[in-house]
Design an enzyme around this catalytic site. Structure first.
Site, PDB file in Angstrom:
ATOM      1  N   LYS A  45       0.800  -1.221   0.000  1.00 40.46           N
ATOM      2  CA  LYS A  45       0.000   0.000   0.000  1.00 40.46           C
ATOM      3  C   LYS A  45       0.838   1.279   0.000  1.00 40.46           C
ATOM      4  O   LYS A  45       0.308   2.357  -0.272  1.00 40.46           O
ATOM      5  CB  LYS A  45      -0.945   0.005   1.209  1.00 40.46           C
ATOM      6  CG  LYS A  45      -1.936  -1.140   1.236  1.00 40.46           C
ATOM      7  CD  LYS A  45      -2.955  -1.031   0.120  1.00 40.46           C
ATOM      8  CE  LYS A  45      -4.076  -2.053   0.290  1.00 40.46           C
ATOM      9  NZ  LYS A  45      -5.145  -1.895  -0.711  1.00 40.46           N
ATOM     10  N   SER A 271      -3.455 -12.106   3.778  1.00 38.86           N
ATOM     11  CA  SER A 271      -3.790 -11.822   2.380  1.00 38.86           C
ATOM     12  C   SER A 271      -2.766 -12.455   1.441  1.00 38.86           C
ATOM     13  O   SER A 271      -3.112 -12.890   0.338  1.00 38.86           O
ATOM     14  CB  SER A 271      -3.889 -10.308   2.138  1.00 38.86           C
ATOM     15  OG  SER A 271      -2.705  -9.646   2.521  1.00 38.86           O
TER      16      SER A 271
END
Length: 318
Positions: A45, A271
């Site tokens: 991110k 994830s």
């Protein structure tokens, strides 16, 4: 990308790509993992946080001395906290007790002001996502803040086009398939678009929580995989992005995260576990001549308390 001389922001991107050595099918495709844990906050991110802020600076949506607000499960918030700390923007983060405490602590340590929305028993649900979004909207309106609004923000996609170009160069153009889990859908969409500019016939597999398989037409449900599975079809999703959608459960994701640590020395979050489970399924079908790329989304250091509790309960997880 705008130059940032002598700041930590220079270290965003250009991460390594390595092959899994032990976690692979006997006669299946080679699986390569893009190590996004090498970014400054340990997460994919960082790329999108920098892209969103720089685009807003460039067109005047974010002016010097302005404030920023975002809703987040944690990794986007940590990345925005880093970028805003370096650039000097006050940041309000809307998050929840459903997500890792380590991420909330990291955001606060980087100077973000946290607004905690309570969850239903620590689970990710559609209601929680929408409650967080509404809280961010209210704060942005009250303060006149720039709202990055990651679920709708298209500025981040350019960061993932650049990531796709990195993958293409690192593989010398030998990529047959790309696998990525879906949160906002920006990374799946941006990387897929970028790779398909180089090779149109590339196979794309999206991954979502088995407990909340809304992208593949199932019901919205609750799960415990940070950063993916919003519980509804997110705005940046497009039905023609993926050739297939795989469903992976929280339990399967967690077990794979432990396997990656013990068998590959790669300490990642759930994830990433989702991605590798789905990549393994695809690898068995594609055969030994194919190459699959997937993503190590972040470092397992973000989940030490959660993983530690799991170890205490079950010292030898699958």
């Amino acid at each position: 990308m705008t130059a940032h001389p002598h700041t930590i922001l220079d270290r965003i991107g250009h991460t390594s790509l390595i092959a899994l050595r032990n976690i692979r099918p006997a006669n299946g495709a080679r699986i390569l993992l893009k190590l996004e844990n090498e970014n400054p906050t340990g997460s994919l991110k960082d790329r999108m946080a920098l892209a969103m802020i720089e685009a807003a600076e460039a067109d005047g949506r974010l002016e010097p001395g302005g404030t920023v607000v975002e809703y987040t499960g944690g990794s986007t918030g940590v990345s925005l906290s880093l970028v805003c700390a370096v650039k000097g923007y006050p940041l309000d983060i809307v998050t929840s007790d459903a997500f890792a405490q380590e991420k909330r602590d990291h955001m606060a340590l980087l100077g973000a002001r946290l607004h905690i929305v309570p969850s239903d028993g620590g689970r990710m649900t559609e209601k929680l996502t929408k409650d967080m979004i509404e809280e961010a909207r209210i704060i942005a309106e009250a303060k006149g803040s720039f709202w990055t609004d990651q679920m709708k923000n298209r500025d981040q996609i350019a960061a993932y086009h650049r990531m796709a170009d990195e993958i293409w160069r690192q593989t010398d153009g030998r990529v047959d398939a790309f696998v990525q889990s879906v949160g906002t859908a920006a990374s799946l969409r941006g990387i897929s678009e970028g790779l398909r500019r180089h090779r149109d016939m590339l196979k794309i597999v999206a991954v979502e929580p088995a407990e909340s398989p809304v992208l593949s037409g199932g019901p919205s449900g609750a799960h415990k995989i940070d950063g993916i599975g919003a519980g509804y079809v997110v705005p940046l999703w497009q039905n023609d992005i993926a050739d297939e959608i795989e469903r992976v459960s929280t339990e399967e994701a967690t077990a794979m995260a432990f396997r990656l640590a013990r068998e590959e020395g790669l300490f990642a979050g759930t994830s990433t576990g989702v991605n590798v489970v789905a990549a393994l399924r695809l690898a068995e079908r594609l055969g030994p001549d194919a190459t699959i790329v997937t993503v190590m989304c972040d470092t397992g250091m973000k989940y030490l308390k959660t993983f530690g509790a799991r170890l205490t309960a079950s010292p030898t997880p699958a």
